[in-house]
Each structure stands twice: as structure tokens, then as C-alpha cells.
Write a protein that holds these residues in place. Structure first.
Motif, short mmCIF file in Angstrom:
data_model
loop_
_atom_site.label_atom_id
_atom_site.label_comp_id
_atom_site.label_asym_id
_atom_site.label_seq_id
_atom_site.Cartn_x
_atom_site.Cartn_y
_atom_site.Cartn_z
N VAL A 233 -14.92 -52.93 54.42
CA VAL A 233 -16.38 -52.88 54.45
C VAL A 233 -16.83 -52.78 55.90
CG1 VAL A 233 -18.52 -54.16 54.05
CG2 VAL A 233 -16.74 -54.14 52.31
N ASP A 234 -17.77 -51.87 56.15
CA ASP A 234 -18.34 -51.67 57.48
C ASP A 234 -19.85 -51.56 57.29
OD1 ASP A 234 -19.33 -50.61 59.87
OD2 ASP A 234 -18.56 -48.60 59.46
N THR A 235 -20.59 -52.56 57.72
CA THR A 235 -22.04 -52.48 57.54
C THR A 235 -22.74 -52.40 58.90
OG1 THR A 235 -22.91 -54.76 57.67
CG2 THR A 235 -21.63 -54.16 55.70
N GLY A 236 -23.89 -51.78 58.90
CA GLY A 236 -24.66 -51.67 60.13
C GLY A 236 -26.15 -51.76 59.84
N MET A 237 -26.83 -52.65 60.57
CA MET A 237 -28.28 -52.78 60.43
C MET A 237 -28.92 -52.59 61.80
SD MET A 237 -30.64 -55.59 58.53
CE MET A 237 -29.71 -57.04 59.02
N GLY A 238 -29.87 -51.67 61.89
CA GLY A 238 -30.54 -51.41 63.15
C GLY A 238 -31.39 -52.59 63.57
N PHE A 239 -31.00 -53.23 64.68
CA PHE A 239 -31.68 -54.43 65.14
C PHE A 239 -33.15 -54.15 65.46
CE2 PHE A 239 -32.80 -57.02 68.99
CZ PHE A 239 -32.91 -58.24 68.36
N GLU A 240 -33.41 -53.06 66.17
CA GLU A 240 -34.79 -52.76 66.57
C GLU A 240 -35.69 -52.51 65.35
OE1 GLU A 240 -32.03 -51.86 69.90
OE2 GLU A 240 -32.07 -51.34 67.77
#
Length: 350
Positions: A233-240
Motif C-alpha cells: 500500500v502506498d498512499t499520498g495526501m496533499g498537505f497543502e
């Protein structure tokens, strides 16, 4: 919540889920000939996905500074024009290396967004991979069935390969993904037009906030897909973007991530920052210029801090292009004729 509090809440949440918190990797990539810059949180874990390195921690979380200004992922010309693209951005991410998979990733992303950050459930939409016959890839029915535990079926969108099959580059680990989108429009607009029709349609108020990538394949040089030794699993959430949503803003640049820089530029240039200005309206060019400068100084500063100076080739040339673009906008639209970008560095450091 402030930006710092939002970031720490993310890390604390995944620490409570037995994730090891690791440091951000350098933006400038020195040991991978396929990349000049870190363009996603998973770059530093590429060898783990391929089974070419020993897994020290099966669960990991971090916040990774990324740069998307070259190659397959290139957002440079959109930066400043719209309100949600950046050259450098932070990617909040959590990973499983052969440990948990879709069930836990989906459940935890929903828990964090709706129960911890308190984003209203009726403003969220999700997407899953619809499959691709040309690649022999089936629909991701597993993710579809899992999402039905949290949202109505009419809030689950079938996405094509472009939107819902994530690839780091021309080669390397890849797999189907499930995005989470948030509809930030006023209630009246949400009632008039369904947000579902605006997902992945470049609407500035209906934006992707989180991407759960299920790493199952390796894209080879001949274009074929090879199954990975184990699933990840590789997740990414844009902090800005997350900060903008939680602070109730209509633009990333109106959050406390960018406002100190923009207000400093506004004061020194003598031009008011009109966040709501549209093309052809008074204040548009100046607003774009301020956004460009506030964004670009972050990218330039962090890349130089990582040891890459502007030059006339490869990674150095990319940074030179970013620097030139910032100077051009400052000179053309804000009448800043003397060296100015250096004055933004102390503001950024604070």
C-alpha cells in the motif's frame, strides 16, 4: 487547526496504527537514473516495493517534500494560475510493505478524514479503477465493495487508467488506486449540481485530497506489467490541499502555509493580493504573480538546501527555470526591479 497541528495529527494517527514515522527523503534524487527529483512519497521505498531491499518496518508513515516540474509529472505551468497545484508540495503518506492491504488502507483513510479531521461525509466522493482491456486489467471490485461500507454507491466513481492507475514513471512499481475527493463548494451549489459530475473535471473547488495506491505490478522497460513479489500500500495526501480544506479556504494559497509569504510580497510590492480575482479582472495578474513567487521560493529554497544549485543542465536547469519564472512574474507584474526573492527566505524559515 494550524498547518503544523494538521501535519502532527496525521503522523500521530498513523503512529497509533503501529506505523514507524520516518524522515522525509531529499528532494534531489542522486541514486536513481529514472528520476531527477522525488515526485512522490514512495520514491525512497522503490527498492522495497520491488523486493530488492530488506523491509525494516512493515508499516511506515511520513511527510515527504516532492517536486513535480519535469517528466511524466509536471505541474509547473499550472502553478499560480490555479489555486491547488504547486511545484514543491508535501505529501503525507502511509505505507504497508507486504503487511495490510486495501481493507485497512480504506478504513483508516476514512476514519482520519471523517472522525479525526471531521470533514463532512456528504462532501466526500471516492473513485476506483474501472479496469483496462488493453492491459488485461480487471475492475477493482475489491475496493468497490470495501467502499460500500462507508459511502453510498452513487458516491463511488469508476475511474479510467489515467486517473485511477498510478505509475511513478515510465518504469517501476505501479497499481490501481482509489482516490478521495472533497467538494468544497457552498451548500447551495452542492445541492444544485452533484459533485460527482465535477470529480477529476478540473473544478477548483472539487479536488482530490488523498490517493490510496495498491502496488501490485512492476512496469518493465518493454511496457509490460509484471506482478510484484508481494502486495503493498502506498498512499499520498496533499498537505497543502488538506490544510486549505480544514481551514475552510477556497484556495491553497489562502491557508497559513502561504499567507505569510503572500502578505510579505503584497506589503513590499505595494499591490493588494486579491485572492478571488478572475482572469481579465483587476488584480488577477498581481495575484498570479504573488502565488508564483510564494510557491517557487519554497521549491528553490528546499532544493538548494538539498545541495542542488541552479545550472544549465539536468536538475540544475529545472531549478533555474523555476527561479527565472519567479523573477519574471515579480518584474513584469509587481514592478519588483531589484533582487527580491532572497528576502522571502527568512519568512519561509519562520
Amino acid at each position: 487547526m494550524t498547518a503544523k497541528e494538521i501535519r502532527q495529527t496525521y503522523l500521530d494517527f498513523f503512529k497509533s496504527k503501529q506505523h514507524q514515522i520516518v524522515a522525509s527523503a531529499p528532494i534531489v534524487v542522486k541514486n536513481d537514473p529514472t528520476l531527477m527529483f522525488t515526485n512522490a512519497g514512495m520514491n525512497q521505498f522503490k527498492d522495497l516495493f520491488l523486493g530488492e531491499a530488506t523491509v525494516k518496518y512493515p508499516r511506515v508513515a511520513d511527510t515527504q517534500r516532492c517536486l513535480r516540474v519535469s517528466g511524466k509529472h509536471n505541474d509547473l505551468e499550472e502553478v499560480g494560475i490555479d489555486t491547488y497545484h504547486h511545484t514543491m508540495f508535501e505529501m503525507l503518506g502511509n505505507w504497508s510493505f507486504g503487511d495490510y492491504f486495501k481493507k485497512e488502507a480504506i478504513a483508516w483513510s476514512w476514519e482520519l478524514l471523517t472522525e479525526v479531521y471531521k470533514i463532512p461525509k456528504d462532501q466526500l466522493y471516492v473513485s476506483i479503477f474501472e479496469g483496462d482491456d488493453s492491459e488485461g486489467l480487471p475492475r477493482d471490485t475489491e475496493a468497490f465493495e470495501l467502499w460500500k461500507h462507508y459511502v453510498d454507491e452513487d458516491r463511488i466513481i469508476l475511474g479510467n487508467k489515467k486517473d485511477n492507475f498510478w505509475e511513478m514513471g515510465d518504469t517501476g512499481p505501479c497499481g490501481p488506486c482509489s482516490e478521495i475527493h472533497v467538494d468544497c463548494r457552498p451548500l447551495e451549489e452542492r445541492n444544485a449540481v452533484s459533485g460527482k459530475s465535477l470529480v477529476n473535471a478540473d473544478h477548483p473547488q472539487v479536488i482530490e485530497i488523498w490517493n490510496n495506491v495498491f502496488m501490485q505490478f512492476n512496469r518493465l522497460k518493454d511496457g509490460s506489467l509484471q506482478a510484484l513479489p508481494t502486495q503493498h500500500v502506498d498512499t499520498g495526501m496533499g498537505f497543502e490541499r488538506l490544510v486549505r480544506v480544514l481551514q475552510g479556504k477556497t484556495s491553497n494559497y489562502d491557508s497559513d502555509v502561504f499567507q505569510p509569504l503572500i502578505q510579505f510580497i503584497s506589503e513590499k510590492s505595494g499591490f493588494e493580493y486579491v485572492s478571488s480575482a478572475e482572469p481579465s479582472e483587476s488584480g488577477w495578474n498581481e495575484a498570479v504573480a504573488m502565488r508564483v513567487m510564494a510557491d517557487h521560493i519554497r521549491a528553490i529554497s528546499f532544493v538548494i538546501a538539498d545541495g542542488q544549485l541552479p545550472s544549465n543542465n539536468k536538475a540544475g536547469y529545472v531549478i533555474r527555470r523555476i527561479l527565472r519564472r519567479a523573477v519574471r512574474y515579480a518584474y513584469t507584474f509587481l514592478n519588483l526591479k531589484e533582487p527580491f526573492l532572497n528576502q522571502l527566505v527568512p519568512v519561509l524559515a519562520d
